[in-house]
Design a protein around this motif. Structure first.
Motif, mmCIF file in Angstrom:
data_model
loop_
_atom_site.group_PDB
_atom_site.id
_atom_site.type_symbol
_atom_site.label_atom_id
_atom_site.label_comp_id
_atom_site.label_asym_id
_atom_site.label_seq_id
_atom_site.Cartn_x
_atom_site.Cartn_y
_atom_site.Cartn_z
ATOM 1 N N ARG A 52 10.654 -56.760 0.866
ATOM 2 C CA ARG A 52 9.667 -56.942 1.631
ATOM 3 C C ARG A 52 8.414 -56.662 1.596
ATOM 4 N NH1 ARG A 52 13.614 -59.882 5.466
ATOM 5 N NH2 ARG A 52 15.645 -59.972 4.252
ATOM 6 N N GLN A 86 11.968 -53.416 12.129
ATOM 7 C CA GLN A 86 11.822 -54.347 11.189
ATOM 8 C C GLN A 86 13.227 -53.400 10.148
ATOM 9 O OE1 GLN A 86 13.484 -57.766 10.230
ATOM 10 N NE2 GLN A 86 12.752 -57.368 12.209
ATOM 11 N N ALA A 89 16.594 -52.155 11.401
ATOM 12 C CA ALA A 89 17.282 -53.242 11.681
ATOM 13 C C ALA A 89 18.076 -53.530 10.287
ATOM 14 C CB ALA A 89 16.879 -54.004 12.321
ATOM 15 N N GLN A 90 17.554 -53.484 9.564
ATOM 16 C CA GLN A 90 17.560 -54.639 7.931
ATOM 17 C C GLN A 90 18.394 -53.074 6.961
ATOM 18 O OE1 GLN A 90 16.526 -57.351 6.502
ATOM 19 N NE2 GLN A 90 15.490 -58.021 8.002
ATOM 20 N N ARG A 93 22.318 -53.461 8.720
ATOM 21 C CA ARG A 93 22.264 -54.715 8.319
ATOM 22 C C ARG A 93 22.819 -54.468 7.111
ATOM 23 N NH1 ARG A 93 20.297 -60.520 7.334
ATOM 24 N NH2 ARG A 93 18.838 -60.124 6.244
#
Lengths: 186, 583
Positions: A52, A86, A89-90, A93
């Motif tokens: 990413r 982000q 959060a990633q 996950r």
């Protein structure tokens, strides 16, 4: 500040219910990621960053709970507040990730890194290197007539400063562990 | 009760215990022990595909049309690598799959053995999670955990790599039990945020519901609650490609699909709204266009089960992490308890504006002359199949967008299309998976000739299992969407976008023992479609259509929602240099 702790299974008080005022300033954050110590878990975390396009400034990992098979990954990363959110959060996950802590915003924390420096030289330079090592509380862990290996522990900027001083004195090799960090107090 | 059995038997037992009735697969050396167990039982039906990619897409079709996870069984090495496209497709569209791959024996891993591939390494970025199981004792637990992970939270594909010696060895089987997994994504949304959203809804002057695949994934109850909320508030609703059918296309609050090839009224409403309520959609770039110009005047709420979807692309004002169904239920409760208020006067004015946009009739086309327009073909397909128990799959390209525009969906789980990854070759195997799950339903794959050829080998599967899937091919002898972009962006230089040397599709159908229908005359179209519908068996319908038709309306790359191209415009120079780098 505990509201920023991202813990799986929590229904409220997660970071996502805060309304951050996002800016475009690049910030440096230290994240502590508690993971199941299973094969491939580090590859998942690293793959997330490369896939990413996030930055890794430093990464350390070791099993910290041998009976519970938990490892602690400490990642220093940089990005805009939106990117940092982000990343958290990633990370949250990933299935074997149990907890993600942003030590930079969760309150005061301490960061330490261990480094080893090989400095080669003779005469005045050699004496000066030893004198500076003493000031920085670096230990000599190996010595020959032409070289020292110093061991130094401290915050990353202290180690950077020591490296800057050693460079003109004959610095030949550096090994750094990367940052380990813990929140202060309880 | 724990029992001793071989790893291979454990796999079949775990699938039975998970309620699996169908497995899509292809055998090979590293899964022979599992296939031996498949042979010796009758609980699970195994569908032999003709290519592993077909197995994964078929499982996706099965999963999307039933809400249950799709199961795939393939061998090591090439079996696993052929599954990668399907896994990535399922990851991007959040489709629950459990994929089992064989692996070389544990003592040979890392030796570049025959048909060895680092399957967990290759599939790590294209699965929600994956496992390499090296001990037979752990196999049962991992299998049950795999189903739990695939179907919990945001669904997705998972993969279990099982070395051959683990399949042969005997171990202790742990039966399915209430999940002890630490992986338990929360379902309930934060009540404070839900109340804040309801308060915003009460005063909104120009609200719009922007819904997506999350509503489908949440289950039929979520669609029901969504309909209740829309009818109760009277707010307009649009949906992404992934969410079609959650609100009925015949409903009066329906604006049609939004996005790059969405309807004019839907995109204008998104641009001009003052409250955007995103329910289970993810602000994909096909929806937002240029982020800086996306819906500049609105307060944005976002309901999503995946925290990483929130603030990823569009910064939202009211984030709610939770399952769509649970959050909708709470929204309705709160809204009712606060007195069922809306700003009805302002909303009525908003509807007047929307009706003005609607009057542009952005999907109008004229069928004249002796060549079938693709839009006409789909409009007739819609009219003639409306009364059937109908499931639609698609391939990827212009035909896909036209299908989304001209076919109406009244219920969720009826529309299976590759949205996120845009996988050409998806639709045909997906239609096989759908038909397996719904043997008596009408299953149509709306295809382009180029996409369809990508997985045409699955004709063998359709024939073997007597699956009467209808392949409705809009044949323009072009890679239509590529051609359209070359017309718009590359000075009409149509580089490699022709379908040369096409087969005779009727003869191709006949070669497989299926029925082929060729139609090129608009006057014959209805009869030909009826012939397809009434034939009991697989049909390849070769519908020769206008070769240079463009798909409109369109938000050109680099433009905002209120800057749409409608049919009949000059296509030259619309997209500037900055827009042309976008895909």
């Amino acid at each position: 500040m505990s509201a920023l702790k991202i813990k799986k299974g929590s229904t409220s008080h997660s970071a996502y219910n805060l309304r951050p005022n996002f800016s475009d300033v690049i910030e440096r954050h230290t994240l502590a990621v508690l993971v199941e110590n299973e094969p491939g878990v580090l590859a998942r975390v690293i793959g997330l960053f490369s896939g990413r396009g996030y930055n890794i400034d430093s990464l350390t990992v070791a099993e910290v709970d041998h009976t519970g098979h938990r490892s602690r990954i400490t990642i220093v990363t940089s990005g805009t507040p939106q990117v940092i959110e982000q990343i958290k959060a990633q990370l949250g996950r990933i299935v074997p990730v149990h907890e993600v802590h942003d030590l930079t915003v969760e309150g005061p924390s301490v960061e330490r890194e261990l480094a080893m420096f090989k400095v080669s030289g003779t005469g005045d330079k050699r004496v000066e290197a030893l004198r500076l090592a003493d000031i920085f509380r670096a230990n000599v862990v190996d010595s020959t007539l032409e070289s020292f290996v110093f061991e130094i522990t401290g915050a990353p900027d202290k180690i950077d400063a020591f490296a800057d001083l050693m460079r003109p004195l004959g610095l030949t090799d550096v090994a750094r562990t990367g940052v380990a960090a813990l929140p202060r107090g309880d | 009760m724990t029992r001793k059995m071989t790893g291979a038997k454990m796999i079949v037992q775990a699938l039975i215990d998970q309620g699996v009735d169908t497995v899509f697969g292809y055998p090979g050396g590293a899964v022979l022990p599992i296939y031996d167990e498949v042979f010796q039982q009758n609980s699970i039906k195994h569908i032999l595909v003709r290519h592993e990619q077909g197995a994964v897409h078929a499982a996706e079709g099965y999963a999307r049309s039933t809400g249950k996870p799709g199961v795939v069984l393939v061998t090591s090495g090439p079996g696993a690598t052929n599954a990668v496209t399907g896994l990535t497709d399922a990851l991007l569209d959040s489709i629950p799959l459990v994929v089992l791959t064989g692996q070389v024996p544990t003592f040979m891993i890392g030796s570049d053995a025959f048909q060895e591939a680092d399957t967990v390494g290759i599939t790590r970025p294209c699965t929600k999670h994956n496992w390499l199981v090296k001990e037979t004792d752990k196999l049962g637990g991992v299998l049950h955990e795999a189903f739990h992970v695939a179907t919990s939270g945001r669904p997705g594909p998972v993969l279990i790599d099982i070395p051959k010696d683990v399949q042969f060895a005997t171990g202790t089987y742990e039966p399915k039990k209430p999940s002890v997994s630490h992986y338990q994504p929360p379902l309930k949304g934060d009540m404070e945020s839900i109340t804040e959203l309801v308060a915003a809804m009460e005063t909104a002057k120009r609200p719009v519901f922007y819904t997506g695949g999350g509503v489908v994934n949440s289950g039929p109850a979520a669609s029901q609650l969504l309909r209740e909320l829309v009818e109760a508030t009277g707010f307009p609703i649009t949906s992404t490609l992934m969410g079609l059918g959650c609100y009925p296309a015949s409903g009066e609050k329906w604006l049609g699909m939004l996005g790059m090839h969405g309807l004019y009224e839907a995109n204008m409403a998104m641009h001009d709204c003052d409250l955007m309520i995103n329910i289970g959609a993810r602000f994909d770039d096909r929806i937002t266009g240029v982020v800086d110009m996306f819906s500049p005047k609105s307060t944005k709420a976002h309901i999503d089960i995946d925290p990483s979807s929130i603030n990823k692309i569009i910064r939202v004002d009211i984030p709610i992490v939770g399952d769509v169904g649970h959050v909708l239920e709470d929204m309705l409760k709160v809204w009712k308890s606060r007195g069922r208020k809306t700003n009805s006067e302002a909303v009525a004015k908003w509807w007047k504006q929307i009706d003005e946009w609607r009057s542009i009739d952005c999907l109008k086309f004229e069928q004249n002359g002796k060549v079938i327009k693709p839009q006409h073909a789909l409009a007739r397909l819609e009219a003639l199949t409306k009364k059937y128990d109908r499931y639609i799959t698609t391939e990827v390209g212009q035909h896909q967008m036209w299908a989304a525009q001209y076919l109406g969906f009244e219920d969720p789980n009826r529309w299976m299309t590759s949205g996120g990854l845009g996988t050409m070759g998806y639709g045909f195997p997906a239609s096989i998976g759908v038909q397996m799950a719904h043997p008596d339903a009408l299953v149509i794959n709306v295809a382009g000739e180029a996409s369809w050829l990508m997985n045409m080998q699955e004709m063998g599967t359709a024939m073997q299992y007597n699956l009467p899937v209808k392949q409705f091919i809009l044949n323009n002898e072009r890679l239509g969407m590529v051609r359209q972009w070359q017309e718009l962006l590359h000075g009409e230089r149509y580089s490699q976008s022709w379908s040369e040397s096409l087969p005779d599709f009727v003869k191709l159908a006949e070669a497989f023992g299926a029925k082929g229908i060729l139609c090129s005359d608009p006057d014959d179209l209805d009869d030909a479609i009826m012939e397809m519908l009434t034939y009991d068996g697989p049909v390849i319908f070769d519908c020769l259509v206008e070769k240079h038709e463009n798909c409109f309306p369109m938000i050109p790359s680099g433009k905002a929602h209120n800057d749409m191209m409608l049919a009949g415009v000059d296509t030259q120079g619309v997209i500037d240099a900055k827009g042309s780098v976008l895909v």
